[in-house]
Design a protein around this motif. Structure first.
Motif, PDB file in Angstrom:
ATOM      1  N   CYS A  92       6.811   0.180 -12.815  1.00  0.00           N
ATOM      2  CA  CYS A  92       6.340  -0.357 -11.529  1.00  0.00           C
ATOM      3  C   CYS A  92       7.272   0.114 -10.410  1.00  0.00           C
ATOM      4  CB  CYS A  92       6.317  -1.881 -11.583  1.00  0.00           C
ATOM      5  SG  CYS A  92       5.936  -2.645  -9.993  1.00  0.00           S
ATOM      6  N   PRO A  93       6.750   0.693  -9.307  1.00  0.00           N
ATOM      7  CA  PRO A  93       7.616   1.168  -8.213  1.00  0.00           C
ATOM      8  C   PRO A  93       8.229   0.029  -7.412  1.00  0.00           C
ATOM      9  CG  PRO A  93       5.318   1.402  -7.594  1.00  0.00           C
ATOM     10  CD  PRO A  93       5.318   0.964  -9.034  1.00  0.00           C
ATOM     11  N   TYR A  94       7.750  -1.237  -7.667  1.00  0.00           N
ATOM     12  CA  TYR A  94       8.269  -2.378  -6.914  1.00  0.00           C
ATOM     13  C   TYR A  94       9.392  -3.103  -7.675  1.00  0.00           C
ATOM     14  CZ  TYR A  94       3.723  -1.462  -4.811  1.00  0.00           C
ATOM     15  OH  TYR A  94       2.646  -0.859  -4.245  1.00  0.00           O
ATOM     16  N   CYS A  95       9.240  -3.137  -9.019  1.00  0.00           N
ATOM     17  CA  CYS A  95      10.236  -3.896  -9.785  1.00  0.00           C
ATOM     18  C   CYS A  95      10.924  -3.058 -10.856  1.00  0.00           C
ATOM     19  CB  CYS A  95       9.592  -5.113 -10.435  1.00  0.00           C
ATOM     20  SG  CYS A  95       8.313  -4.672 -11.647  1.00  0.00           S
ATOM     21  N   SER A  96      10.446  -1.816 -11.087  1.00  0.00           N
ATOM     22  CA  SER A  96      10.984  -0.827 -12.035  1.00  0.00           C
ATOM     23  C   SER A  96      10.738  -1.173 -13.509  1.00  0.00           C
ATOM     24  CB  SER A  96      12.487  -0.608 -11.810  1.00  0.00           C
ATOM     25  OG  SER A  96      13.235  -1.686 -12.331  1.00  0.00           O
ATOM     26  N   SER A 126       8.300  -1.824 -16.943  1.00  0.00           N
ATOM     27  CA  SER A 126       7.163  -1.063 -17.451  1.00  0.00           C
ATOM     28  C   SER A 126       5.855  -1.780 -17.157  1.00  0.00           C
ATOM     29  CB  SER A 126       7.307  -0.858 -18.970  1.00  0.00           C
ATOM     30  OG  SER A 126       6.157  -0.258 -19.487  1.00  0.00           O
ATOM     31  N   PHE A 127       4.794  -0.989 -16.828  1.00  0.00           N
ATOM     32  CA  PHE A 127       3.461  -1.560 -16.621  1.00  0.00           C
ATOM     33  C   PHE A 127       2.887  -2.090 -17.941  1.00  0.00           C
ATOM     34  CE2 PHE A 127       3.037   1.050 -12.640  1.00  0.00           C
ATOM     35  CZ  PHE A 127       2.794  -0.010 -11.796  1.00  0.00           C
ATOM     36  N   GLN A 128       3.293  -1.456 -19.059  1.00  0.00           N
ATOM     37  CA  GLN A 128       2.810  -1.838 -20.386  1.00  0.00           C
ATOM     38  C   GLN A 128       1.278  -1.848 -20.420  1.00  0.00           C
ATOM     39  OE1 GLN A 128       4.612  -5.608 -21.379  1.00  0.00           O
ATOM     40  NE2 GLN A 128       6.654  -4.697 -21.681  1.00  0.00           N
ATOM     41  N   GLY A 129       0.742  -0.736 -20.044  1.00  0.00           N
ATOM     42  CA  GLY A 129      -0.719  -0.630 -20.050  1.00  0.00           C
ATOM     43  C   GLY A 129      -1.225  -0.252 -18.676  1.00  0.00           C
ATOM     44  N   THR A 130      -2.462   0.250 -18.636  1.00  0.00           N
ATOM     45  CA  THR A 130      -3.021   0.730 -17.366  1.00  0.00           C
ATOM     46  C   THR A 130      -3.603  -0.383 -16.533  1.00  0.00           C
ATOM     47  OG1 THR A 130      -5.132   1.145 -18.466  1.00  0.00           O
ATOM     48  CG2 THR A 130      -3.538   2.971 -18.358  1.00  0.00           C
ATOM     49  N   ASP A 131      -3.932  -1.583 -17.130  1.00  0.00           N
ATOM     50  CA  ASP A 131      -4.584  -2.640 -16.360  1.00  0.00           C
ATOM     51  C   ASP A 131      -3.682  -3.137 -15.237  1.00  0.00           C
ATOM     52  OD1 ASP A 131      -2.864  -3.592 -18.258  1.00  0.00           O
ATOM     53  OD2 ASP A 131      -3.889  -5.536 -18.443  1.00  0.00           O
ATOM     54  N   LYS A 132      -2.371  -3.309 -15.489  1.00  0.00           N
ATOM     55  CA  LYS A 132      -1.468  -3.797 -14.448  1.00  0.00           C
ATOM     56  C   LYS A 132      -1.309  -2.758 -13.338  1.00  0.00           C
ATOM     57  CE  LYS A 132       1.248  -7.130 -17.085  1.00  0.00           C
ATOM     58  NZ  LYS A 132       2.618  -7.549 -17.452  1.00  0.00           N
ATOM     59  N   LYS A 133      -1.323  -1.500 -13.736  1.00  0.00           N
ATOM     60  CA  LYS A 133      -1.237  -0.450 -12.723  1.00  0.00           C
ATOM     61  C   LYS A 133      -2.478  -0.489 -11.836  1.00  0.00           C
ATOM     62  CE  LYS A 133       0.476   3.566 -13.773  1.00  0.00           C
ATOM     63  NZ  LYS A 133       0.673   4.969 -14.241  1.00  0.00           N
ATOM     64  N   ASP A 134      -3.656  -0.706 -12.451  1.00  0.00           N
ATOM     65  CA  ASP A 134      -4.899  -0.785 -11.680  1.00  0.00           C
ATOM     66  C   ASP A 134      -4.875  -1.966 -10.723  1.00  0.00           C
ATOM     67  OD1 ASP A 134      -5.802   1.433 -12.979  1.00  0.00           O
ATOM     68  OD2 ASP A 134      -7.013   0.323 -14.456  1.00  0.00           O
ATOM     69  N   VAL A 135      -4.332  -3.090 -11.192  1.00  0.00           N
ATOM     70  CA  VAL A 135      -4.252  -4.289 -10.347  1.00  0.00           C
ATOM     71  C   VAL A 135      -3.357  -4.034  -9.145  1.00  0.00           C
ATOM     72  CG1 VAL A 135      -3.443  -6.673 -10.219  1.00  0.00           C
ATOM     73  CG2 VAL A 135      -4.770  -5.919 -12.192  1.00  0.00           C
ATOM     74  N   ALA A 172       0.826  -1.205   0.000  1.00  0.00           N
ATOM     75  CA  ALA A 172       0.000   0.000   0.000  1.00  0.00           C
ATOM     76  C   ALA A 172       0.865   1.262   0.000  1.00  0.00           C
ATOM     77  CB  ALA A 172      -0.922  -0.008   1.222  1.00  0.00           C
ATOM     78  N   LYS A 173       1.979   1.223   0.728  1.00  0.00           N
ATOM     79  CA  LYS A 173       2.880   2.377   0.758  1.00  0.00           C
ATOM     80  C   LYS A 173       3.473   2.637  -0.624  1.00  0.00           C
ATOM     81  CE  LYS A 173       4.235   2.063   5.619  1.00  0.00           C
ATOM     82  NZ  LYS A 173       5.333   1.762   6.575  1.00  0.00           N
ATOM     83  N   GLY A 174       3.740   1.547  -1.348  1.00  0.00           N
ATOM     84  CA  GLY A 174       4.314   1.704  -2.688  1.00  0.00           C
ATOM     85  C   GLY A 174       3.352   2.339  -3.671  1.00  0.00           C
ATOM     86  N   ASN A 175       2.063   2.195  -3.431  1.00  0.00           N
ATOM     87  CA  ASN A 175       1.059   2.744  -4.357  1.00  0.00           C
ATOM     88  C   ASN A 175       1.150   4.264  -4.495  1.00  0.00           C
ATOM     89  OD1 ASN A 175      -0.011   0.317  -5.100  1.00  0.00           O
ATOM     90  ND2 ASN A 175      -1.762   0.403  -3.710  1.00  0.00           N
ATOM     91  N   SER A 176       1.676   4.914  -3.454  1.00  0.00           N
ATOM     92  CA  SER A 176       1.755   6.380  -3.525  1.00  0.00           C
ATOM     93  C   SER A 176       2.746   6.839  -4.584  1.00  0.00           C
ATOM     94  CB  SER A 176       2.167   6.949  -2.159  1.00  0.00           C
ATOM     95  OG  SER A 176       3.431   6.440  -1.778  1.00  0.00           O
ATOM     96  N   PHE A 177       3.570   5.879  -5.112  1.00  0.00           N
ATOM     97  CA  PHE A 177       4.553   6.231  -6.137  1.00  0.00           C
ATOM     98  C   PHE A 177       4.132   5.780  -7.540  1.00  0.00           C
ATOM     99  CE2 PHE A 177       6.797   5.483  -2.128  1.00  0.00           C
ATOM    100  CZ  PHE A 177       7.403   6.712  -1.945  1.00  0.00           C
ATOM    101  N   VAL A 178       2.991   5.094  -7.636  1.00  0.00           N
ATOM    102  CA  VAL A 178       2.567   4.522  -8.922  1.00  0.00           C
ATOM    103  C   VAL A 178       2.373   5.599  -9.980  1.00  0.00           C
ATOM    104  CG1 VAL A 178       0.651   3.370 -10.099  1.00  0.00           C
ATOM    105  CG2 VAL A 178       1.590   2.406  -7.989  1.00  0.00           C
ATOM    106  N   GLN A 221      -2.787  -1.251  -7.739  1.00  0.00           N
ATOM    107  CA  GLN A 221      -3.460  -0.350  -6.805  1.00  0.00           C
ATOM    108  C   GLN A 221      -4.666  -0.999  -6.139  1.00  0.00           C
ATOM    109  OE1 GLN A 221      -4.044   2.813  -9.732  1.00  0.00           O
ATOM    110  NE2 GLN A 221      -2.687   4.149  -8.516  1.00  0.00           N
ATOM    111  N   ALA A 222      -5.194  -2.071  -6.717  1.00  0.00           N
ATOM    112  CA  ALA A 222      -6.403  -2.711  -6.208  1.00  0.00           C
ATOM    113  C   ALA A 222      -6.166  -3.434  -4.885  1.00  0.00           C
ATOM    114  CB  ALA A 222      -6.951  -3.694  -7.244  1.00  0.00           C
ATOM    115  N   VAL A 223      -4.948  -3.837  -4.618  1.00  0.00           N
ATOM    116  CA  VAL A 223      -4.668  -4.555  -3.361  1.00  0.00           C
ATOM    117  C   VAL A 223      -5.043  -3.686  -2.168  1.00  0.00           C
ATOM    118  CG1 VAL A 223      -2.870  -5.576  -1.920  1.00  0.00           C
ATOM    119  CG2 VAL A 223      -2.857  -5.970  -4.376  1.00  0.00           C
ATOM    120  N   ALA A 224      -4.596  -2.426  -2.194  1.00  0.00           N
ATOM    121  CA  ALA A 224      -4.877  -1.523  -1.084  1.00  0.00           C
ATOM    122  C   ALA A 224      -6.360  -1.216  -0.964  1.00  0.00           C
ATOM    123  CB  ALA A 224      -4.082  -0.231  -1.257  1.00  0.00           C
ATOM    124  N   LYS A 225      -7.081  -1.219  -2.140  1.00  0.00           N
ATOM    125  CA  LYS A 225      -8.519  -0.958  -2.094  1.00  0.00           C
ATOM    126  C   LYS A 225      -9.278  -2.137  -1.496  1.00  0.00           C
ATOM    127  CE  LYS A 225      -8.365   2.046  -6.193  1.00  0.00           C
ATOM    128  NZ  LYS A 225      -8.789   2.207  -7.610  1.00  0.00           N
TER     129      LYS A 225
END
Length: 700
Positions: free
Chosen positions: A213-217, A219-228, A201-207, A230-234
């Motif tokens: 990806c702020p965890y592995c650096s 590329s997200f290669q699309g918005t779906d992986k970024k949404d996923v 959840a703390k890492g999401n503030s850098f997304v 961020q979904a953990v914290a939600k």
């Protein structure tokens, strides 16, 4: 009798004092002599707490390994209790009791402990079921955590703010991971999922800072992986997951204590995907009730004691209530629970069969306590009443002890802030009596009273001495060292009311200090004299004519004979060539007849008296210096100093108002005591005063 030698402690270079065992030992000396240092040195040496080094004199502190404080002769003393200002501030008048540890001091006697041991023997069987049973202790601890997690409202419903509801209320999201979060399954189902979720959840503030990806650096290669990501914290709250993990572990550990049906229901509830139903919350509330009942029964059995049963009217009924009926705790009625409960119930039944013996011992013990309470209360309250204080003490029972409380005659509740209501004198007097009871209870090898009664008037002083050292509940057979700058206690116990303090007979010593060396001289009954006796003895025994005249003038003053002899001596000591009489019309010279009568009266006591010869000495500055130097008694030095200052003044014009005030007020008019010590044997003039007088005279 044993001798204590003290070296290099504050102002004391060396001191040697003797203490008689099993009685009161009074050490009387002036302020600043080092009496408190004696008390501190003895306490530090006996306690061996490493504080003795703190008493090293300042002038020696730069000499490492030299002039270190030392105390010899305390080897026979096993412990020391000291009454001083520190004792009053640290131990007396606590917020919830009159004296710290009042239970141990006033109630917990040897008889109390013996009676408790007899009662505890009857409880031994029950307690044996708990002693060393780690599994049972852990089970009780887990049951408490489970109970506390599922808090209930005032109406008995499961509280939605409780840890348990937050963990399971919306379904078990660890067991039921949403499809879009399946990639994180190993993390969510790890041993510490809450820690990972908090980190994620703390890492999401850098997304939003980058498409990487702020965890592995990568590329997200699309918005779906970024949404996923961020979904953990939600979906997950780390605190709820933490509660969920902890409760799941507890439920697993406690599983054997639940019956089969209960385990199945718990399994269903704790793994449910959806929010808890009304039936499920009712089930958890009921289970919590059973758990709470079992805990209360087990805790009651584990803590069974005299204190738990002392106020019970029917002990047999109370013991019966402690029996655990698993038939009424169906959800916990498992084989493992029975294996815990049945042995305890069996031991409880054995105790029930001895209830008559138990009741007898408890009632006997209660009467012993009541008697002890009454004796302590009556003793202290008797003193408070005789001293005119409007306070009393009451010993009240508490959960596992008793405490002494302070009450005022005009108020029902006990006083929590006694120090705000008692005067300084009241606190000291009261604290002294409390200290006496502590000494009687703890039986130290030595009790030290550091200047305990100097602040009281004559009546209070004797009342306190009488309370401390007479009667059955007193320190009369205790080894007590009283350090004081007040002569009255010595007068009271050595001569004034000697018949009251003779079994065992106290001792009194006068302490003197010269250049940091403290010595003592015993004060016997014969040493305590009226000042009239002292004047008479010194007039006949001393050689110095000036000093003899000083004492003779005091003699006439004391017997209130202020006639010709008194006035003639006053003229002499004021160095008047022509003696005068003061009158309303002014100074009138004494005539020949008056002088002849005065000299005749004086010669009855000083046969060789010669006004002119003594006057010549007084006017001779060198001779007066010589006499000041040669006299050994500080009192005589002070009187010679007064005459010297008046007749010869000071060559440098120095006027030391503080010293002059001390000399004039403290050692010129001193008739307030009926009994005194002869200053030729007991030199109670502080050394610093004598040295200051010497400095002024030698500089003149």
């Amino acid at each position: 009798m044993f001798t204590i030698q003290i070296k290099n402690c504050n102002s004391i270079e060396s001191a040697e004092i003797r203490i008689k065992k099993g009685t009161l030992n009074i050490k009387y000396g002036s302020n600043g002599l080092g009496k408190s240092s004696i008390a501190k040195a003895i306490l530090a040496s006996v306690s061996n707490d490493g504080t003795l080094h703190k008493l090293k004199p300042f002038k020696h502190r730069s000499f490492v390994g030299q002039f270190d404080p030392s105390v010899v002769g305390v080897e026979e003393i096993n412990s020391v209790l000291v009454f001083d200002d520190t004792y009053v501030s640290q131990f007396a008048f606590q917020r919830d009791e009159v004296l710290k540890n009042s239970f141990e001091i006033f109630i917990k006697t040897d008889d109390f402990l013996a009676a408790m041991q007899e009662i505890e023997t009857l409880f031994r069987g029950i307690k044996a079921a708990f002693d060393g049973n780690e599994d049972l202790s852990n089970a009780i601890s887990d049951l408490k955590e489970l109970r506390d997690a599922f808090g209930v409202t005032k109406t008995g419903e499961l509280s939605k703010s409780s840890k348990g509801y937050k963990a399971f209320g919306s379904g078990n999201k660890i067991a039921n991971i949403p499809e879009h979060l399946k990639p994180f399954e190993k993390f969510i189902k790890s041993e510490q999922p809450a820690t990972w979720i908090a980190w994620q959840a703390k890492g999401n503030s850098f997304v939003e800072l980058s498409d990487n990806c702020p965890y592995c650096s990568s590329s997200f290669q699309g918005t779906d992986k970024k949404d996923v990501a961020q979904a953990v914290a939600k979906e997950y709250d780390s605190k709820s997951v933490e509660h969920l993990s902890a409760l799941q572990a507890i439920i697993v550990r406690l599983g054997k204590y639940f019956d089969g049906t209960c385990r199945e229901s718990l399994e269903k509830i704790t793994k449910s995907k959806v929010e808890l139903s009304l039936e499920e919350t009712n089930f958890l509330s009921a289970l919590r009730g059973d758990v709470e009942t079992l805990i209360a029964k087990l805790e009651g059995l584990r803590s069974i004691s005299f204190f738990a049963l002392r106020d019970v009217e029917k002990i047999e009924d109370e013991i019966s209530k402690l029996r655990i009926d698993l038939g009424l705790l169906g959800r916990l009625n498992s084989a493992d629970t029975k294996s815990v409960v049945e042995p305890v119930n069996a031991k409880l039944q054995e105790l029930a069969e001895k209830v008559g013996e138990l009741k007898g011992k408890i009632n006997k013990h209660k009467k012993l306590i009541e008697r002890t309470v009454a004796e302590n209360q009556d003793g202290i309250n008797g003193f408070l009443k005789s001293a005119g204080y409007k306070y009393s003490v009451v010993i009240k029972s508490e959960a596992e002890s008793y405490k002494m409380k302070l009450v005022h005659q005009d108020h029902d509740e006990h006083i929590e802030t006694a120090t705000q209501h008692l005067s300084y004198g009241e606190r000291n007097a009261f604290a002294l009596i409390l200290f006496m009871y502590q000494v009687l209870r703890e039986k130290p090898g030595l009790a030290v009273l550091d200047d305990p009664v100097s602040s009281f008037d004559k009546t209070k002083k004797f009342a306190i001495l009488n309370e401390l050292f007479r009667g059955k509940a007193s320190l009369r057979d205790t080894t007590v060292l009283m350090l004081t700058h007040d002569i009255e206690p010595a007068i009271d116990v050595i001569r004034g009311v000697k018949r009251l303090f003779q079994h065992p007979r106290p001792t009194a010593y006068f302490l003197a200090s010269k250049a940091g060396v403290v010595s003592e001289v015993e004060i016997t009954e014969e040493n305590i004299q009226t000042f009239a006796q002292i004047c008479s003895d010194n007039i006949h025994e001393l050689d110095d004519e000036v000093i003899k005249c000083i004492y003779l003038r005091r003699h006439f003053e004391i017997i209130n004979d202020l006639g010709a002899e008194y006035n003639y001596l006053a003229n002499l000591l004021h160095a008047r060539d022509v003696p005068i009489l003061k009158s309303a019309l002014g100074d009138i010279a004494m005539n020949a007849e008056q002088i002849a009568n005065a000299e005749a009266g004086i010669k009855k006591l000083i046969p060789a008296f010669d006004y002119s010869a003594v006057l010549a000495v007084i006017k001779n500055k060198t001779e007066m210096k010589h006499r000041f130097t040669n006299t050994t008694a500080g009192y005589d030095k002070i009187q010679l100093f007064r005459i010297f200052k008046e007749v010869h003044g000071s060559t440098n014009g120095e006027q030391d108002s503080i010293l002059q005030k001390f000399v004039n007020e403290s050692f010129h008019i001193e008739n307030e005591y009926v009994m005194q010590l002869n200053p030729h044997k007991f030199d109670n003039v502080p050394e610093y005063v004598v040295l200051e007088c010497e400095r002024v005279i030698l500089a003149s």
